[in-house]
Design an enzyme around this catalytic site. Structure first.
Site, PDB file in Angstrom:
ATOM      1  N   GLY A   1       0.782  -1.223   0.000  1.00 60.63           N
ATOM      2  CA  GLY A   1       0.000   0.000   0.000  1.00 60.63           C
ATOM      3  C   GLY A   1       0.814   1.273   0.000  1.00 60.63           C
ATOM      4  O   GLY A   1       0.243   2.366  -0.003  1.00 60.63           O
ATOM      5  N   ASP A   2       2.141   1.146   0.019  1.00 53.80           N
ATOM      6  CA  ASP A   2       2.986   2.341   0.008  1.00 53.80           C
ATOM      7  C   ASP A   2       4.252   2.021  -0.781  1.00 53.80           C
ATOM      8  O   ASP A   2       4.283   1.044  -1.524  1.00 53.80           O
ATOM      9  CB  ASP A   2       3.294   2.795   1.444  1.00 53.80           C
ATOM     10  CG  ASP A   2       3.483   4.305   1.557  1.00 53.80           C
ATOM     11  OD1 ASP A   2       4.027   4.907   0.617  1.00 53.80           O
ATOM     12  OD2 ASP A   2       3.099   4.883   2.589  1.00 53.80           O
ATOM     13  N   ASP A   3       5.297   2.839  -0.614  1.00 56.22           N
ATOM     14  CA  ASP A   3       6.496   2.669  -1.422  1.00 56.22           C
ATOM     15  C   ASP A   3       7.027   1.237  -1.348  1.00 56.22           C
ATOM     16  O   ASP A   3       7.139   0.664  -0.251  1.00 56.22           O
ATOM     17  CB  ASP A   3       7.590   3.633  -0.950  1.00 56.22           C
ATOM     18  CG  ASP A   3       7.180   5.091  -1.060  1.00 56.22           C
ATOM     19  OD1 ASP A   3       6.337   5.405  -1.925  1.00 56.22           O
ATOM     20  OD2 ASP A   3       7.697   5.900  -0.279  1.00 56.22           O
TER      21      ASP A   3
ATOM     22  N   THR B   1       1.973  -0.716  -6.706  1.00 65.46           N
ATOM     23  CA  THR B   1       1.652  -0.019  -5.473  1.00 65.46           C
ATOM     24  C   THR B   1       0.808   1.208  -5.781  1.00 65.46           C
ATOM     25  O   THR B   1       0.799   1.706  -6.909  1.00 65.46           O
ATOM     26  CB  THR B   1       2.931   0.427  -4.739  1.00 65.46           C
ATOM     27  OG1 THR B   1       2.581   1.198  -3.587  1.00 65.46           O
ATOM     28  CG2 THR B   1       3.810   1.272  -5.635  1.00 65.46           C
TER      29      THR B   1
END
Length: 465
Positions: free
Chosen positions: A250-252, A283
């Site tokens: 959900g992020d980098d 992502t």
């Protein structure tokens, strides 16, 4: 409620990647690791009363097993074997000269009771918890001041069961910053390989103040709407090698960090000598990111052979006035993008500050960044490149980039200076076309073969999809 990844999802990913094309090793690879090293002493977690039924809490069993194995640290080290089963546990510490081995179908499950994740002091380079003032919950698998630590297996799984933490984040009921899944501090000779990591409460793998770290052949999965579930975050660490990984979070996917504002500059430990190869993922954030916490400095980063799809951003550098520090000598090449909103994004005003004591006049130094050999299909924006007024990002060099862009304004640039060569669509005004070897000498490691490529047909760089 966010749906977490299950083992069924993992099996689907494995099936999709069964041809192993994403992990095909080229001529370059991390220095030979010792993840298969045979330790002279080995015990199974079951010998300490652990029950792999997914409901029995086994924190004491893990703690007691590792306490016992510590007696072999000066006798060649030891191995803790985790057999097939679902082993529920709270946070536990590792020791030096230890191999934590997860067999096939072994799953370490993080407890959903926050009391099983003790609260520890904030990192000195952050000055407080990253989300909230004060302390932070300790990671599920934790270690500090260690040497020769291996976390590996036969594609076993470590599942943080992060759903409950994500819910607490969204409804504002957290009392402390969420825990990572794996965090090693002040450690040397770390190997993490051949495992699947699921549903981290916060960042997944976090080596901080570490040296000689290898992360190899791992899969990291979390739902795309799970908050701040970064994949691998090298933080104030050096001699780090990451290769042959699949990450969908959900992020980098990978974020290189080095501390936050005045705490990071005071602590003064940079992230440097970092190599990333053969990474595939998707992502809702960035595939490769530097920052935004980069106050201790980031340099000598070499990245190659990336494939990102269905993502918001391909390559990102994030900073802000008050961060201080630097990002320099960055080399990124051989990038393939598909269905990505922004291929390259530099953000000069990103993120919040830890407290009111930061110095807004402490400006970051960003420069000597080379990005080359990039192709992309169905890209919304080629680049949104925003520096800082009075603090231009310098010597940004773009070469051999071909992006099929849907926006009528493919590039948007401000407070950026650099050079471009064979870039399509054409870059914005601050980029000077390279017309002589003297100009590309200002670019970081822009090798001579690239100069000769300027006479080649641009179509030769297009690849079939």
């Amino acid at each position: 409620m966010t749906r977490s990844f299950t083992l069924v999802d993992v099996l689907l990913v494995l099936a999709l990647l069964s041809d192993a094309s994403w992990a095909a090793k080229g001529n370059s690879s991390c220095k030979q690791t010792n993840s298969g090293e045979i330790r002279p002493h080995s015990v199974s977690i079951t010998e300490f009363g652990a029950v792999g039924d997914g409901t029995t809490l086994n924190t004491k069993a893990f703690q007691n097993a590792i306490f016992y194995l510590n007696s072999f640290a000066d006798k060649g080290g030891a191995k803790l074997f985790v057999p097939a089963g679902r082993w529920l546990t709270g946070s536990f510490d590792l020791i030096s000269h230890l191999t934590l081995w997860l067999d096939k179908d072994a799953v370490i499950l993080g407890s959903t009771n926050s009391d099983d994740w003790p609260v520890v002091d904030p990192l000195p380079s952050y000055g407080r918890g990253r989300e909230l003032p004060g302390g932070r919950h300790r990671s599920l698998i934790y270690g500090r001041n260690l040497t020769d630590v291996i976390i590996t297996g036969n594609n076993g799984t470590i599942d943080g069961q992060g759903d409950i933490w994500w819910d607490w984040f969204w409804n504002g009921s957290l009392n402390y910053t969420r825990p990572h899944l794996v965090e090693l501090m002040n450690s040397t000779g770390v190997v993490i390989s051949n495992l699947t990591f699921l549903n981290s409460p916060f960042w997944t793998i976090h080596p901080v103040y570490c040296s000689q770290v290898t992360v190899q052949n791992v899969r990291i999965l979390a739902p795309h709407d799970s908050p701040n579930t970064d994949g691998i975050d090298p933080d104030s660490s050096d001699n780090v090698c990451i290769e042959d990984c699949y990450i969908s979070t959900g992020d980098d996917l990978i974020a290189i960090k080095s501390g936050w504002d005045e705490y990071g500059t005071t602590y003064g430990r940079p992230s440097t000598k970092i190599t990333i190869r053969r990474l595939i993922g998707e992502t809702q954030s960035a595939g490769i990111a530097i920052g935004s916490e980069m106050s201790g400095g980031v340099s000598q980063v070499y990245v190659e052979s990336l494939q990102f799809s269905n993502s918001r951003t391909g390559i990102s550098i994030k900073t802000s006035p008050g961060r201080g520090g630097y990002v320099r000598d960055i080399y990124i090449s051989n990038v393939t993008l598909a269905n990505v909103d922004i291929a390259i994004r530099f953000i000069g005003h990103y993120g919040e500050h830890p407290d009111k004591f930061y110095d807004p006049n402490d400006l970051p130094s960003i420069g000597r960044i080379t990005i080359k050999d990039v192709i992309g299909e169905n890209i919304k924006f080629a680049g949104l490149l925003e520096g800082i007024k009075g603090d231009d990002f310098l010597d940004i060099c773009l070469s051999n980039i071909t992006l099929h862009v849907t926006s009528d304004s493919p590039w948007n640039c401000s407070y950026i200076q650099g050079y471009s060569d064979l870039v399509y669509p054409k870059t914005c005004e601050p980029f000077k076309e390279i017309v002589s070897p003297e100009q590309y000498s200002e670019c970081y490691h822009l090798s001579s073969h690239l100069w000769s490529s300027s006479n080649q047909n641009r179509g030769a760089w297009l690849r079939s999809w």
